[in-house]
Motif scaffolding. Sequence first.
Motif, mmCIF file in Angstrom:
data_model
loop_
_atom_site.group_PDB
_atom_site.id
_atom_site.type_symbol
_atom_site.label_atom_id
_atom_site.label_comp_id
_atom_site.label_asym_id
_atom_site.label_seq_id
_atom_site.Cartn_x
_atom_site.Cartn_y
_atom_site.Cartn_z
ATOM 1 N N GLY A 266 45.877 43.270 42.611
ATOM 2 C CA GLY A 266 45.904 42.795 41.359
ATOM 3 C C GLY A 266 45.109 43.244 40.440
ATOM 4 O O GLY A 266 45.048 43.305 39.052
ATOM 5 N N MET A 270 45.380 44.754 36.609
ATOM 6 C CA MET A 270 44.528 44.166 35.542
ATOM 7 C C MET A 270 43.977 45.118 34.789
ATOM 8 O O MET A 270 43.801 45.319 33.550
ATOM 9 C CB MET A 270 43.807 43.051 36.095
ATOM 10 N N LEU A 297 47.445 37.901 26.979
ATOM 11 C CA LEU A 297 47.507 38.821 27.982
ATOM 12 C C LEU A 297 46.250 39.776 27.506
ATOM 13 O O LEU A 297 45.442 40.212 28.332
ATOM 14 C CB LEU A 297 48.763 39.898 28.000
ATOM 15 N N GLY A 350 49.056 36.326 40.818
ATOM 16 C CA GLY A 350 48.341 37.036 39.716
ATOM 17 C C GLY A 350 48.805 38.361 39.511
ATOM 18 O O GLY A 350 48.791 39.162 38.620
ATOM 19 N N THR A 351 48.906 39.038 40.923
ATOM 20 C CA THR A 351 49.356 40.379 41.109
ATOM 21 C C THR A 351 50.480 40.552 40.536
ATOM 22 O O THR A 351 50.610 41.838 39.580
ATOM 23 C CB THR A 351 49.221 40.927 42.661
ATOM 24 N N LEU A 353 52.406 39.031 38.055
ATOM 25 C CA LEU A 353 52.171 38.895 36.854
ATOM 26 C C LEU A 353 51.647 39.802 36.337
ATOM 27 O O LEU A 353 51.983 40.437 35.083
ATOM 28 C CB LEU A 353 51.158 37.582 36.326
ATOM 29 N N ALA A 354 50.586 40.442 36.658
ATOM 30 C CA ALA A 354 49.858 41.905 36.291
ATOM 31 C C ALA A 354 50.638 43.089 36.126
ATOM 32 O O ALA A 354 50.909 43.750 34.976
ATOM 33 C CB ALA A 354 48.752 42.059 36.867
ATOM 34 N N SER A 357 53.736 42.314 33.872
ATOM 35 C CA SER A 357 53.290 42.522 32.532
ATOM 36 C C SER A 357 53.272 43.969 32.138
ATOM 37 O O SER A 357 53.451 44.334 30.815
ATOM 38 C CB SER A 357 51.829 41.806 32.361
ATOM 39 N N ALA A 589 48.648 36.872 33.613
ATOM 40 C CA ALA A 589 48.099 37.913 34.508
ATOM 41 C C ALA A 589 46.628 37.548 35.062
ATOM 42 O O ALA A 589 45.937 37.129 33.980
ATOM 43 C CB ALA A 589 48.221 39.340 34.107
ATOM 44 N N TYR A 590 46.404 37.481 36.148
ATOM 45 C CA TYR A 590 44.967 37.336 36.455
ATOM 46 C C TYR A 590 44.912 37.996 37.951
ATOM 47 O O TYR A 590 45.751 38.286 38.669
ATOM 48 C CB TYR A 590 44.609 35.668 36.667
ATOM 49 N N TYR A 591 43.272 38.116 38.184
ATOM 50 C CA TYR A 591 43.069 38.546 39.609
ATOM 51 C C TYR A 591 42.152 37.620 40.170
ATOM 52 O O TYR A 591 41.127 36.974 39.664
ATOM 53 C CB TYR A 591 42.324 40.021 39.493
#
Length: 724
Positions: A266, A270, A297, A350-351, A353-354, A357, A589-591
């Motif tokens: 992730g 990011m 984002l 999160g991974t 989503l990143a 995205s 998105a997050y890590y």
Amino acid sequence: MANILDKVIEEQKFSRRTFLKAATAVTAAAGLEVTGTKAAHAEDFTLPNYKEVDSVCSLCNGGCGLKVMIGPDGKIARVYGDPDNPYNKGGICPKPMEMAQAIYSEHRVLYPMKKVNGKFERISWDEAIDIIAEKLKYYLDNYGNSSIIAFTSKVGQAGCKEAMKTFQQLTGIATFGTTPVCYATEKKILTSMFGQGCATNPMADVVNSKILLMVGNNNAATKPGQFHWIQEARRRGMKLIVVDVRYTDTAKNADEFYMINPGTDGALGMAMLNVVIKENIYDKDFVNNYVLGFEALAEAVKDFTPKKAAEITGIPEEAIVRLAREFARYKGAGMFYPGRGVVMTNNSSGTLLAFYSLMAILGNVGKPGAGILSHLASSYGSVKNIVPQEEVVKPERKWKHYEIYEGMEKGQIKMVLTAGNPCVTWPDSIRMRKALDGVEFHVSHTIFMDDTAELADIVLPAAHWFEVSGPQKGVNWALMWREAAHAPLGEAKSGQEFYYLLAQKMGFNMSYFVKTPEEHWARMVEKNSKVAGITIERMKKEKAVHYPCKSLSEKPKLKPLYTDLKFKTPSGKIEIQQLDKNRLKTEIAYYQDPLESPGNSKDRAKDYPLMFSTAKVAAHYHSQCQYSAWAREIETPYLEIHPATAAKYGVKDGDKVVVETPYGKITLAAKLTELISEKVVSTQPYFGLKSPYKQEPANTLFPADHDINGSFLQKNIQCRIYKA
Ligand code: SF4
């Protein structure tokens, strides 16, 4: 961009004379050898007493067409890839061949049995159905429908899934498939972001791509029958980037390979977002018109620099910047293909989503060769309202996947129907075993006498997919008809038949159930307009028919989803910011470090300094292939350890090593290899204590109480190792 897929399919039409070459090439790519096959196959085609049946592999969702040779004794003598199937083109992996060998083994369950004083005794199907129906009625009447749950798995075919759903609607019992142990997170995020919980593109569309990023995905070993599409794309100039904690068979085919720190994928996603947004090299028109949540984002990734990601991932900063720029250079022609190494981790949300995205803001959606690949095939729909709404029984409690362990332990769940082997495939195997052993009544409908069946009160023989006709889809979104190679062995029956008999005994309205796969498909064609043009005859004649296909005259072509740039999300756009049902902003998105890693469990880091994971191999699938003597010769259980790590713990190649997590421990033979990160040890995820391997399942090492958007944690957990 022109779609070159049709041209590639045409160019690659293989003759029977050449297809074995392709099959060998594919398996060789996966590090396997097929020897002597060509000569044997040529012979089979000319032997007068051999019969050839068209089948489709129903294991990994690849959907490879098969030719099954039936010998003079009526048994499957050989299995080959179907050279006329447009998608596997004669290529397959060892798994269907192994299964054809395993179904005749001594491990096969051939008739119904009842446990009496700890021992199984043969009974008739009639007696078994009488007992099961009586128990069902008893628990439904006295404890309500929340006291009964059912598991299904890949044992169940399309007709079984429909019958099970109908049965579930008539009783309100909870049912669990492979979703929580495979793809729930992936499906959920794809659905909320794009509107459909599946890949945005069929796998063969990769030939239209310019750049493909595969993360935690060893497709050369997990889907060897379809991996040739990626190899073909490379031959046509596509760049393949592989990121993994192991130098895999897929990585060997890559232009660039990055060995990443475990569970940190992730952070790479990011930082790539950070670069393309900061350098203004994303697709602004696409974002303005079709993406919701870009500002959020940009805010979320603004401090996630490549330098920061390099420290977390171990991938050099310059490489991260270059990768981001390269994806931006090929915007509109880039693809992302995550594997279970991403999806089954507890920071997968999160991974995914990143990276999803990233694909969205680069405009990699709705175009040939641009998008997200997955084994989650586009859906061909279902027959709606088989049970009229007014007759659908509501569940009294909606059991979550992680709650059922406690439900069984506390006696709230009293009856369990299993099809599949949750004692091996679900996490916290010892706890699952004890919980299942403790329920009042357990029925196992099973092909083999496995870890789960051993615990049952009633064991029913299940037909293997080789023995059941039916429709099969695959990663290329086509429907194919699988012809039964022969009648089910012994007294085995399909899941569809089992639920039919049970429903009949329960006195349900039998107009909701159909008895045969042919009746199942006839009803599907009549009542599901998406497949109205896909009859059994047509599937047999054309081998693979794409859906949706609304009439017999329609000839649908393979194409990505969303080419009309319409998304079935509430806003009609790609929603990279996840919104809840009240349209409130939730995740973007997050890590985060994997929850069970030194980064997030610092107090335990000194006791558990390594990460444990599992990695799939070409010779096994779920827990089924372990009953094949061939598969057992190809793979024995091992723990992969980097030599430098092994030296630290005084471990030599072949030593028995205990691998221990905060949740359990198992013992494995050490396999020293330079191909794995020094920070990770890894094994195969398939084996069971009651199987010929007699191996404590790897899932013993994972907890059962994690919920990651509907999934369990089954990859990446902190561990320690020591010599046994
Ligand atoms: S790649 Fe998958 S579908 Fe194809 S033969 Fe192997 S297991 Fe079956």
